[in-house]
Design a protein around this motif. Structure first.
Motif, PDB file in Angstrom:
ATOM      1  N   ALA A 128       0.806  -1.220   0.000  1.00 33.28           N
ATOM      2  CA  ALA A 128       0.000   0.000   0.000  1.00 33.28           C
ATOM      3  C   ALA A 128       0.838   1.269   0.000  1.00 33.28           C
ATOM      4  O   ALA A 128       0.558   2.212  -0.754  1.00 33.28           O
ATOM      5  CB  ALA A 128      -0.931   0.000   1.212  1.00 33.28           C
ATOM      6  N   GLU A 268       0.761   9.473   6.068  1.00 35.40           N
ATOM      7  CA  GLU A 268      -0.227   8.977   5.122  1.00 35.40           C
ATOM      8  C   GLU A 268      -1.008   7.831   5.748  1.00 35.40           C
ATOM      9  O   GLU A 268      -0.453   7.030   6.503  1.00 35.40           O
ATOM     10  CB  GLU A 268       0.448   8.494   3.840  1.00 35.40           C
ATOM     11  N   ALA A 270      -3.463   4.752   4.413  1.00 34.00           N
ATOM     12  CA  ALA A 270      -4.011   4.014   3.277  1.00 34.00           C
ATOM     13  C   ALA A 270      -5.050   3.023   3.781  1.00 34.00           C
ATOM     14  O   ALA A 270      -4.839   2.346   4.794  1.00 34.00           O
ATOM     15  CB  ALA A 270      -2.905   3.279   2.517  1.00 34.00           C
ATOM     16  N   THR A 272      -7.184  -0.342   2.925  1.00 32.82           N
ATOM     17  CA  THR A 272      -7.175  -1.512   2.052  1.00 32.82           C
ATOM     18  C   THR A 272      -8.182  -2.535   2.566  1.00 32.82           C
ATOM     19  O   THR A 272      -8.572  -2.519   3.726  1.00 32.82           O
ATOM     20  CB  THR A 272      -5.783  -2.171   1.997  1.00 32.82           C
ATOM     21  N   ARG A 277     -15.224  -1.653  -0.041  1.00 34.83           N
ATOM     22  CA  ARG A 277     -16.008  -1.695  -1.280  1.00 34.83           C
ATOM     23  C   ARG A 277     -17.492  -1.414  -1.018  1.00 34.83           C
ATOM     24  O   ARG A 277     -18.245  -1.198  -1.983  1.00 34.83           O
ATOM     25  CB  ARG A 277     -15.844  -3.054  -1.968  1.00 34.83           C
ATOM     26  N   ILE A 283     -17.302   5.042   3.847  1.00 35.38           N
ATOM     27  CA  ILE A 283     -16.127   5.852   3.529  1.00 35.38           C
ATOM     28  C   ILE A 283     -16.342   7.315   3.926  1.00 35.38           C
ATOM     29  O   ILE A 283     -15.419   7.964   4.447  1.00 35.38           O
ATOM     30  CB  ILE A 283     -15.797   5.761   2.024  1.00 35.38           C
ATOM     31  N   ARG A 287     -13.760   9.136   6.485  1.00 36.78           N
ATOM     32  CA  ARG A 287     -12.904  10.268   6.142  1.00 36.78           C
ATOM     33  C   ARG A 287     -13.094  11.419   7.143  1.00 36.78           C
ATOM     34  O   ARG A 287     -12.122  12.064   7.544  1.00 36.78           O
ATOM     35  CB  ARG A 287     -13.195  10.741   4.721  1.00 36.78           C
ATOM     36  N   VAL A 300      -4.713   8.312   1.477  1.00 37.00           N
ATOM     37  CA  VAL A 300      -4.260   8.049   0.107  1.00 37.00           C
ATOM     38  C   VAL A 300      -4.791   6.698  -0.350  1.00 37.00           C
ATOM     39  O   VAL A 300      -5.171   5.847   0.459  1.00 37.00           O
ATOM     40  CB  VAL A 300      -2.719   8.063   0.016  1.00 37.00           C
ATOM     41  N   SER A 301      -4.794   6.493  -1.647  1.00 37.95           N
ATOM     42  CA  SER A 301      -5.163   5.194  -2.200  1.00 37.95           C
ATOM     43  C   SER A 301      -3.997   4.228  -2.057  1.00 37.95           C
ATOM     44  O   SER A 301      -2.829   4.623  -2.196  1.00 37.95           O
ATOM     45  CB  SER A 301      -5.533   5.333  -3.681  1.00 37.95           C
ATOM     46  N   ALA A 302      -4.300   2.983  -1.773  1.00 31.79           N
ATOM     47  CA  ALA A 302      -3.259   1.961  -1.682  1.00 31.79           C
ATOM     48  C   ALA A 302      -2.646   1.741  -3.059  1.00 31.79           C
ATOM     49  O   ALA A 302      -3.348   1.590  -4.062  1.00 31.79           O
ATOM     50  CB  ALA A 302      -3.840   0.659  -1.153  1.00 31.79           C
ATOM     51  N   ASP A 305      -1.398  -4.436  -3.479  1.00 32.34           N
ATOM     52  CA  ASP A 305      -1.936  -5.378  -2.513  1.00 32.34           C
ATOM     53  C   ASP A 305      -0.803  -6.115  -1.799  1.00 32.34           C
ATOM     54  O   ASP A 305       0.386  -5.841  -2.047  1.00 32.34           O
ATOM     55  CB  ASP A 305      -2.897  -6.349  -3.205  1.00 32.34           C
TER      56      ASP A 305
END
Length: 346
Positions: A128, A268, A270, A272, A277, A283, A287, A300-302, A305
């Motif tokens: 990530a 940061e 991340a 995962t 989903r 989400i 946040r 941040v986006s991962a 994987d």
């Protein structure tokens, strides 16, 4: 030939072992320890775990044929795999046999000179965020957070659905089913929309305890109801009870992340795992909670994987090893490599 160019010619292997099976990725040790992927294979059969921990023999029986298949496909069947990183669920507490047996077996079978053995949370972190300080929250059926300032690891939760995993899929599903049963009984805090979803998913709720309690996969069954909670919490006609459950879950996840976040600004975080989903009903509140509790951190986006992370750690071994902290249980580097020759240096 420079050290960097010599290292970039070396084959490395990343391994991700978990409840859904075994995945293996082959690559080159690219410049600066960034892997150059060459292929991956997977097997749905999980590695066995018994009274003595992770079955190292079974792991090897699955890993070695996969490695040879990948080497053959890359036209490198006669070349050694100089570095391997194995990331496994349970490595921290159940990995004694793996730590004792794998380095020697990989040296004998694949010519491996550098081995890193990691908990899957560590390979998840490396996938990530790479080798940067920060926090990775992995959320699926359960929840675990891992943070580092690159000097030491900090871990929070991951204690299983009976003692922890607060805010995870099983936690959300259990809370949703409780609200359904409250509505069935006529107690305060109930939700008729969740009761309807529960009946659709499991049948008459009067028989739910008998269908749920004896199951060995009880946590997964509970987690299967989390998307139904999210559906009830979404849209203009959102059920306030379902929405409240997801807000509470977001708060728990944020508390877990904050517990391991390195001090100072610019960190940061991340996120995962499959739980995220379920989307905005979780989400959005998460946040907001992270901004409140960790105002200096950036979500941040991962980048990848756990298998990407395992390959990254393996690719770092010919370049002096990963910058991530060593730990007897979370990340143990069994041997390092001389990048000029591919030989073991200790």
């Amino acid at each position: 030939m420079t050290v960097a160019s010599a290292a970039s010619r070396l084959w490395v292997l990343g391994v991700d072992s978990g409840g859904s099976g075994l995945r293996v990725a082959l690559g080159r040790a690219g410049a600066g320890g960034v892997p150059v992927p060459h292929g991956r294979v997977s097997a749905r059969e999980p590695v066995r775990t018994g009274s003595s921990g992770i079955d190292a023999g079974h792991l090897l029986d699955m890993l070695l044929p996969a490695a040879r298949t990948l080497l053959t496909a890359a036209g490198a069947a006669d070349q050694p795999v100089v570095a391997v990183c194995v990331g496994a669920a349970g490595m921290a507490t159940l990995g004694d046999r793996v730590r004792a047996e794998l380095p020697g077996a990989l040296a004998a079978e694949l010519g491996t000179r550098g081995v890193a053995l990691a908990a899957d949370a560590v390979t998840g972190y490396a996938g990530a965020l790479g080798e940067r300080p920060g926090v990775v929250v992995a959320a699926g059926t359960g929840v675990i957070a891992l943070g580092t300032d690159l000097r030491a690891w900090r871990r929070a939760d991951g204690w299983g659905h009976l003692l922890g995993d607060c805010g995870g899929g099983a936690w959300i599903g259990r809370a949703g089913l409780e609200a359904a049963l409250r509505a069935h009984d006529g107690r305060e805090g109930g939700s008729l929309p969740l009761l309807t979803r529960a009946v659709e998913s499991f049948g008459p709720v009067a028989g739910l305890p008998g269908r749920l309690y004896p199951r060995a996969d009880r946590s997964a069954v509970l987690a299967s109801f989390a998307p139904e909670v999210a559906r009830c919490a979404a849209g203009e006609a959102a059920d306030p009870v379902a929405a409240g459950i997801l807000r509470a879950a977001a708060g728990e996840i944020a508390v877990t992340a904050a517990a391991v976040c390195p001090p100072g600004a610019g960190g940061e975080v991340a996120l995962t795992g499959g739980l995220f989903r379920i989307g905005e009903p979780l989400i959005g509140p998460l946040r907001a909670e992270l901004e409140r509790r960790l105002p200096h951190a950036v979500v941040v986006s991962a980048a990848g994987d756990p298998l990407d992370g395992a390959l990254r750690i393996a690719a770092a071994l010919p370049h002096g090893g990963p910058r991530l902290p060593s730990d007897p249980y979370l990340l143990r580097v069994a041997a390092r490599i001389d990048p000029r020759s591919g030989g073991q240096v200790g």
